[in-house]
Design a protein around this motif. Sequence first.
Motif, PDB file in Angstrom:
ATOM      1  N   TRP A  98      10.211  -4.475  -2.006  1.00 15.42           N
ATOM      2  CA  TRP A  98      11.643  -4.234  -1.747  1.00 15.42           C
ATOM      3  C   TRP A  98      12.371  -3.923  -3.050  1.00 15.42           C
ATOM      4  O   TRP A  98      13.132  -2.963  -3.146  1.00 15.42           O
ATOM      5  CB  TRP A  98      12.240  -5.477  -1.074  1.00 15.42           C
ATOM      6  CG  TRP A  98      13.683  -5.342  -0.698  1.00 15.42           C
ATOM      7  CD1 TRP A  98      14.188  -4.748   0.417  1.00 15.42           C
ATOM      8  CD2 TRP A  98      14.806  -5.820  -1.438  1.00 15.42           C
ATOM      9  NE1 TRP A  98      15.568  -4.829   0.414  1.00 15.42           N
ATOM     10  CE2 TRP A  98      15.958  -5.480  -0.709  1.00 15.42           C
ATOM     11  CE3 TRP A  98      14.944  -6.506  -2.639  1.00 15.42           C
ATOM     12  CZ2 TRP A  98      17.245  -5.802  -1.150  1.00 15.42           C
ATOM     13  CZ3 TRP A  98      16.223  -6.822  -3.080  1.00 15.42           C
ATOM     14  CH2 TRP A  98      17.354  -6.480  -2.342  1.00 15.42           C
ATOM     15  N   SER A 101      11.185  -0.561  -4.597  1.00 13.90           N
ATOM     16  CA  SER A 101      11.800   0.622  -3.979  1.00 13.90           C
ATOM     17  C   SER A 101      13.285   0.718  -4.325  1.00 13.90           C
ATOM     18  O   SER A 101      13.833   1.820  -4.398  1.00 13.90           O
ATOM     19  CB  SER A 101      11.580   0.636  -2.468  1.00 13.90           C
ATOM     20  OG  SER A 101      12.061  -0.540  -1.889  1.00 13.90           O
ATOM     21  N   GLN A 130       4.278   0.100   1.776  1.00 17.48           N
ATOM     22  CA  GLN A 130       5.695  -0.101   2.110  1.00 17.48           C
ATOM     23  C   GLN A 130       6.650   0.697   1.231  1.00 17.48           C
ATOM     24  O   GLN A 130       7.761   1.035   1.652  1.00 17.48           O
ATOM     25  CB  GLN A 130       6.047  -1.587   1.965  1.00 17.48           C
ATOM     26  CG  GLN A 130       5.382  -2.462   2.993  1.00 17.48           C
ATOM     27  CD  GLN A 130       5.624  -3.931   2.750  1.00 17.48           C
ATOM     28  OE1 GLN A 130       6.248  -4.331   1.772  1.00 17.48           O
ATOM     29  NE2 GLN A 130       5.125  -4.762   3.641  1.00 17.48           N
ATOM     30  N   PRO A 133       8.044   4.420   2.454  1.00 17.48           N
ATOM     31  CA  PRO A 133       9.034   4.306   3.542  1.00 17.48           C
ATOM     32  C   PRO A 133      10.322   3.582   3.120  1.00 17.48           C
ATOM     33  O   PRO A 133      11.417   3.958   3.537  1.00 17.48           O
ATOM     34  CB  PRO A 133       8.274   3.499   4.606  1.00 17.48           C
ATOM     35  CG  PRO A 133       6.840   3.841   4.365  1.00 17.48           C
ATOM     36  CD  PRO A 133       6.703   3.986   2.879  1.00 17.48           C
ATOM     37  N   GLN A 134      10.202   2.578   2.277  1.00 13.54           N
ATOM     38  CA  GLN A 134      11.410   1.858   1.841  1.00 13.54           C
ATOM     39  C   GLN A 134      12.324   2.758   0.995  1.00 13.54           C
ATOM     40  O   GLN A 134      13.546   2.715   1.137  1.00 13.54           O
ATOM     41  CB  GLN A 134      11.026   0.621   1.028  1.00 13.54           C
ATOM     42  CG  GLN A 134      10.464  -0.509   1.873  1.00 13.54           C
ATOM     43  CD  GLN A 134       9.993  -1.688   1.029  1.00 13.54           C
ATOM     44  OE1 GLN A 134       9.871  -1.610  -0.180  1.00 13.54           O
ATOM     45  NE2 GLN A 134       9.717  -2.790   1.685  1.00 13.54           N
ATOM     46  N   ALA A 136      12.596   5.968   1.256  1.00 12.78           N
ATOM     47  CA  ALA A 136      13.248   6.897   2.197  1.00 12.78           C
ATOM     48  C   ALA A 136      14.422   6.218   2.898  1.00 12.78           C
ATOM     49  O   ALA A 136      15.499   6.806   3.047  1.00 12.78           O
ATOM     50  CB  ALA A 136      12.231   7.400   3.220  1.00 12.78           C
ATOM     51  N   GLU A 137      14.214   4.986   3.336  1.00 13.57           N
ATOM     52  CA  GLU A 137      15.284   4.238   4.012  1.00 13.57           C
ATOM     53  C   GLU A 137      16.487   4.090   3.090  1.00 13.57           C
ATOM     54  O   GLU A 137      17.632   4.262   3.494  1.00 13.57           O
ATOM     55  CB  GLU A 137      14.791   2.843   4.407  1.00 13.57           C
ATOM     56  CG  GLU A 137      13.897   2.825   5.629  1.00 13.57           C
ATOM     57  CD  GLU A 137      14.627   3.273   6.884  1.00 13.57           C
ATOM     58  OE1 GLU A 137      15.756   2.827   7.109  1.00 13.57           O
ATOM     59  OE2 GLU A 137      14.056   4.078   7.633  1.00 13.57           O
ATOM     60  N   LYS A 138      16.206   3.747   1.845  1.00 10.88           N
ATOM     61  CA  LYS A 138      17.301   3.493   0.903  1.00 10.88           C
ATOM     62  C   LYS A 138      18.057   4.767   0.535  1.00 10.88           C
ATOM     63  O   LYS A 138      19.241   4.729   0.263  1.00 10.88           O
ATOM     64  CB  LYS A 138      16.776   2.769  -0.332  1.00 10.88           C
ATOM     65  CG  LYS A 138      16.555   1.300   0.007  1.00 10.88           C
ATOM     66  CD  LYS A 138      15.659   0.558  -0.919  1.00 10.88           C
ATOM     67  CE  LYS A 138      15.308  -0.772  -0.256  1.00 10.88           C
ATOM     68  NZ  LYS A 138      14.362  -1.573  -0.979  1.00 10.88           N
ATOM     69  N   GLY A 140      18.276   7.221   2.662  1.00  6.06           N
ATOM     70  CA  GLY A 140      18.823   7.731   3.929  1.00  6.06           C
ATOM     71  C   GLY A 140      18.256   9.097   4.296  1.00  6.06           C
ATOM     72  O   GLY A 140      18.972   9.950   4.826  1.00  6.06           O
ATOM     73  N   GLN A 143      11.394  10.600   7.016  1.00  3.70           N
ATOM     74  CA  GLN A 143      10.098  10.420   6.369  1.00  3.70           C
ATOM     75  C   GLN A 143       8.965  10.620   7.374  1.00  3.70           C
ATOM     76  O   GLN A 143       9.137  10.381   8.569  1.00  3.70           O
ATOM     77  CB  GLN A 143       9.991   8.997   5.825  1.00  3.70           C
ATOM     78  CG  GLN A 143      10.224   7.955   6.900  1.00  3.70           C
ATOM     79  CD  GLN A 143       9.968   6.539   6.408  1.00  3.70           C
ATOM     80  OE1 GLN A 143       8.836   6.215   6.101  1.00  3.70           O
ATOM     81  NE2 GLN A 143      11.011   5.732   6.367  1.00  3.70           N
ATOM     82  N   CYS A 178      13.186  15.242   2.369  1.00  3.11           N
ATOM     83  CA  CYS A 178      12.499  14.200   3.118  1.00  3.11           C
ATOM     84  C   CYS A 178      11.429  13.545   2.246  1.00  3.11           C
ATOM     85  O   CYS A 178      11.121  14.042   1.159  1.00  3.11           O
ATOM     86  CB  CYS A 178      11.870  14.787   4.388  1.00  3.11           C
ATOM     87  SG  CYS A 178      10.677  16.072   4.052  1.00  3.11           S
TER      88      CYS A 178
END
Length: 267
Positions: A98, A101, A130, A133-134, A136-138, A140, A143, A178
Motif C-alpha cells: 500500500w 504504491s 498488488q 493494481p494499487q 492504477a487505483e490511486k 484513477g 487497468q 491505463c
Amino acid sequence: MAFEIIVCAKQVPDTNEIKIDPVKKTLIREGVPSILNHDDANALEEALKLKDQYDDVHVTVITMGPPQAKDMLIECLAMGADEGVLLSDRALGGSDTWATSNAIAAAIERRGKYDLIFAGRQAIDGDTAQVGPQIAEKLGIPQVTYVTEFKIADDRKHITVKRAMEDGYELIDIQAPCMLTAIKELNTPRYMSIQGIFDAFKKDIPTWGAKELGVDVNREVGLEASPTNVFKSFTPVPKGQGVRLEGDSEKELAEKLIVNLKSKHVI
Ligand SMILES: Cc1cc2nc3c(=O)[nH]c(=O)nc-3n(C[C@H](O)[C@H](O)[C@H](O)COP(=O)(O)OP(=O)(O)OC[C@H]3O[C@@H](n4cnc5c(N)ncnc54)[C@H](O)[C@@H]3O)c2cc1C
C-alpha cells in the motif's frame, strides 16, 4: 508531444531463498545478488517495442528501493529506456504494498504526463501482485492484469490486450492512459546493447525522496504507515517424497492405491 510510457520495475534478490529479518519481519537484502524482476523485464520490453515502432515514444523506468537499485535502472537504460528515476529515502524503507504504491503513484504524478503504465504482474520476492493494481487505483486509471498480448491502434488511444486466465483468456479493449501488468508470455526481453551500456552510464538518474514526492511520512509511506503487519514468516518444510504406483491396468493401479490408503488409515 511525446507518448510517455512509465515502466514500474523492482530490483529483487536473485534467489528463491528469501531471507526474512525475524525481528523486523522485512526482507534481508544484504549479501544477496539482485536482478531486474522477471515480469518487469517483460513490461519494459513491451514499452521498448513501442519505442522501436514510433519515433516519439519516451520510456521512463521508476523504481523504489535502496540506493543499489540504481544498478538495475542502469540495466534498463542499457536495454533502451530513455530515463530512470530512483525513489530512495530512509522514510520509504519498510513500506508494504500500500505504501509502495503510494510512493510510486506520487512519483508518476510528479513526473507529469503519462499515456501508458506497464508493471510486472508480480515481484518474485514479495509475490503479492498488488502494487500494479494499487497504483492504477490511486491514479484513477483503468487497468488490465496478466497481459499476454498487446496491440495499440495508430491513434495510440485504443488498446486491445489478451488477458490470461486459468482456463482460457479474455480479449479486452481499453483506452490510454491505463495500467497493464505483464507476464512472461507477453514477449522475450532483449539484452542490453554495447552502445546502450556506454550511453546508460552517461545518463543522470535522479533520486527522489519523500520530500520530492510530497508524501506524508507518517501516514502514506514507510513501515509505520504500512497497514500490513507480518505476524509470522517461515520457510515451509519440504514435503516428503511421493510414492509412484506401477501397474499394467487402471484396475490394478486402483487396487494398489486402495491398499496403500488403507495401510495409512486414510480410508
Ligand atoms: C510490513 C512489511 C514491511 C516490508 N518492508 C519491506 C522493506 O523494508 N523492504 C522491501 O524491499 N520490502 C519490504 N516489504 C515488502 C514490500 O511491501 C513489497 O516488496 C513491495 O511493496 C512490493 O510488493 P511485492 O513485492 O509483493 O510486489 P508485487 O505487487 O508482486 O509487484 C507487482 C509489480 O509492481 C511493481 N513494483 C513492485 N514493487 C516495486 C518497487 N519497489 N518499485 C517499482 N515497482 C515496483 C513491479 O512492476 C512489480 O512487478 C515489506 C512488506 C511488509 C508487509
